[in-house]
Each structure stands twice: as structure tokens, then as C-alpha cells.
Design a protein around this motif. Structure first.
Motif: not given
Length: 352
Positions: A112-114, A174-181, A83-94, A108-109
Motif C-alpha cells: 500500500f505504501t508503494t 524486517n518487512t517494516i524496516t524495508a518499508m521505512v527504508e 495552497a491554504d497553508g495547511l500541512n496535511v500528513t497521510l495516515w495509512l490504514q487498511l 500488505a502495508f
């Protein structure tokens, strides 16, 4: 107090000198097009006061989140920031599983992504992109840093050779590729944040350097790639000061591999960090890095970190340095090629 005053005076003097040079030459570069700031350690209550300044300047916020942060407080923060006009992008960590995405925690990532995507849907939150910092697990990163600082390149090379496991690397990729897809199928982009060796490794046609460092990057359909070129931190590891020429040389190669849309991450500011301790205390260092990135033909920069900015005089002076015009001058330093040489040498050792 006296030291703080002297530091501020030195900064003011250097800034005035830089402005004089800039005003006396037509050889200048306009500001970068896209700027973002990382926030890793601050609780939301300490991030919130910076939202208006970031939004007013059009600076994006890259916000670290762990599973315990995916809650109503975060949903409210994202809604208000939008609402304030700030674009926030989430940076995932475990934090309980190595912190950063790597070969050892890809499954695990993905889980978490799901969870994050489902949570966003349930709370009517639009996610444009998710960020993944691809680094060795924290314990391994500490071992790597300690080895190169105490035993030098030979000890570093010996350690790497004990970590070769291409089968595990390919399974994780392969797991990360599937996650990105999965992410892309839900209308969200995925950004990889990578260390310099991910730029060196593909040049000989294999992934062995990424394998021994547990960091799958190439061959995965990332929407965006950001390359970490922290002069202070990397210089501390190799035991030599690195100039903006180091940033320039890598930025040229990053652009060649990933195109004009690639991003360069610069810093660190102050001392916030988990592996190294050195950091910038003078905003001129940020301006010099931006100068190098612009000279390489790139226009997308992220700065680490908001945490450090608040510790070192507030965000305005640092954002001014990152978002202003810069002088276009030759960037030459015979030591600029040292770090890429070391990674190329390590890659050659792995090739046998």
C-alpha cells in the motif's frame, strides 16, 4: 438542550478559574511548539470546512486514508489545503486487513505504501511524511480489551502467552524496516504511532511484549515517534480514572528514549473510536494533558480527534485549550504508575 447549556457553563466556569490562577502566578509554561489534529472517520467534505481554522493556527492535520481514498478527490483536497497553508500528513490504514500496521499485515502495508508514493509522484503531490499507527489488528484489539475488562490482569497475561511467536515478529519487523527504508529513499519521512507498552518493552533488553501484541516498533529506523497516552481510553480499559500525572510519567520516559523531538498523542475527545467509548467532553482535560507534556520537557502534541471536536462544540474551544499557556504545577498521583506497572509485570511474566 439544557444538558448542553449546563456543560458549556461548567466549561466556562472552569476556564475562568484556570485563567485567574494563570494570571496570578509567574509559574506558567509557554504554549507548545508543534500541534496536530487527527481525523479518522470524517469524509473529506466534512473535513474541508475546518481547513481555514487549522491553517490559521498553524495546526497540522493527520488524515486517515485507505486504499479506496487514494483518488482524484484526495489529490484535489491536498492541493487546495497546501495552497491554504495547511500541512496535511497521510495516515495509512487498511480496513480490510486489520486497520492498523502490525505483525499480521506488514507485507500488505508495504505494498500500500508503494502505491501511495507512486500515486503522489504521478499527481505531483509532495509528501513530507507518512504515518503508521502500530496496533494489534482490530479483532485482536477487541479481544485484548474485552479480556482485560472482564478477566483483569491475570486473564490478560494468560492471553498474551498464547501469542508468542518471535520468528513471525522478526519477519514482520524486517518487512517494516524495508518499508521505512523505501519511504526514506524517496525523500519522505516515516512516523510510528505507538501504544505505551512500546515504551515499557525495551527496558529489559528484549522485544517480547511487542511480539505478543503484534506491534514491531523498536529496531526500525523511524524518523519520528508519537506515543498514544489517551487517559480516557486507557483508564476505561484498566477500570480506573487516570490523571495528567499518567501522561507526565510516560512523557518523561518517552523523552528519555526518543529525545526532545518525540510526540505525545492525547485525547480522545467525545466518543469517536473503535475499541473504547470514553472521551473528553471538557477542553480543560486537554489543557491539563498539555501541561503535563510541557512539564516533561516535550513540545510536540497531537490531539485525537477532529471528529470528536466537531461533535463536542467545535474545534476552536479545543484548539484554544491545546495551544494556550499552562500553569506549571507539581503533577503527583499515586495511581500514575499503575499502567506502566501492569505492562512491566506482563513483560516479566513473558520472561518467565
Amino acid at each position: 438542550m439544557k444538558d448542553c447549556h449546563l456543560r458549556k457553563q461548567r466549561y466556562a466556569n472552569r476556564l475562568i478559574a484556570s485563567l485567574i490562577v494563570l494570571s496570578c502566578t509567574a509559574c506558567y509554561q509557554p504554549p507548545i511548539d508543534n500541534l496536530a489534529v487527527w481525523s479518522e472517520f470524517l469524509p473529506l467534505a466534512e473535513v474541508e470546512p475546518s481547513v481555514p481554522a487549522l491553517a490559521e493556527r498553524g495546526v497540522d492535520l493527520y488524515l486517515a486514508v485507505a486504499p479506496t481514498d487514494i483518488n482524484d478527490e484526495l489529490a484535489t483536497f491536498l492541493t487546495n489545503a497546501n495552497a491554504d497553508g495547511l500541512n496535511v500528513t497521510l495516515w495509512l490504514q487498511l480496513p480490510d486487513d486489520g486497520i492498523w500496521l502490525n505483525e499480521t499485515n506488514a507485507a500488505a502495508f508495504r505494498s500500500f505504501t508503494t502505491d501511495v508514493l507512486d500515486w503522489a509522484d504521478a499527481n505531483d503531490i509532495t509528501l513530507q511524511m507518512l504515518i503508521y499507527d502500530i496496533e494489534p489488528a482490530f479483532d485482536y484489539a477487541e479481544e485484548l480489551a474485552a479480556t482485560i475488562m472482564t478477566e483483569g490482569p491475570l486473564g490478560f497475561f494468560d492471553l498474551l502467552q498464547t501469542r508468542q511467536d518471535m520468528a513471525a515478529y522478526l519477519e514482520a519487523r524486517n518487512t517494516i524496516t524495508a518499508m521505512v527504508e523505501d519511504i526514506q529513499a524517496r525523500g519522505v519521512q516515516a512516523m510510528a504511532v505507538v501504544l505505551p507498552w512500546a515504551i515499557n518493552d525495551p527496558r529489559d533488553g528484549d522485544d517480547d511484549l511487542q511480539d505478543v501484541l503484534d506491534t514491531p516498533v523498536t529496531g526500525i529506523p523511524w524518523d519520528r515517534v508519537s506515543v498514544i497516552l489517551y487517559r480516557s481510553s486507557i483508564g476505561e480499559l484498566v477500570g480506573l480514572p487516570l490523571s495528567p500525572a499518567f501522561v507526565y510519567e510516560y512523557a518523561v520516559e518517552v523523552r528519555r528514549q526518543y529525545g526532545d523531538s518525540a510526540q505525545i498523542a492525547i485525547g480522545t475527545i467525545g466518543t469517536p473510536g473503535l475499541v473504547t467509548t470514553a472521551g473528553y467532553i471538557d477542553p480543560l482535560d486537554i489543557a491539563l494533558d498539555v501541561m503535563a507534556i510541557k512539564a516533561a520537557g516535550l513540545n510536540d502534541v497531537s490531539v485525537f480527534s477532529l471528529d470528536g471536536m466537531l461533535l463536542e462544540g467545535g474545534i476552536d474551544r479545543w484548539l484554544d485549550a491545546a495551544s494556550g499557556p499552562t500553569v506549571a504545577v507539581p503533577i503527583i498521583d499515586p495511581l500514575a504508575g499503575l499502567v506502566p506497572f501492569l505492562f512491566d509485570l506482563a513483560d516479566g511474566v513473558l520472561d518467565g
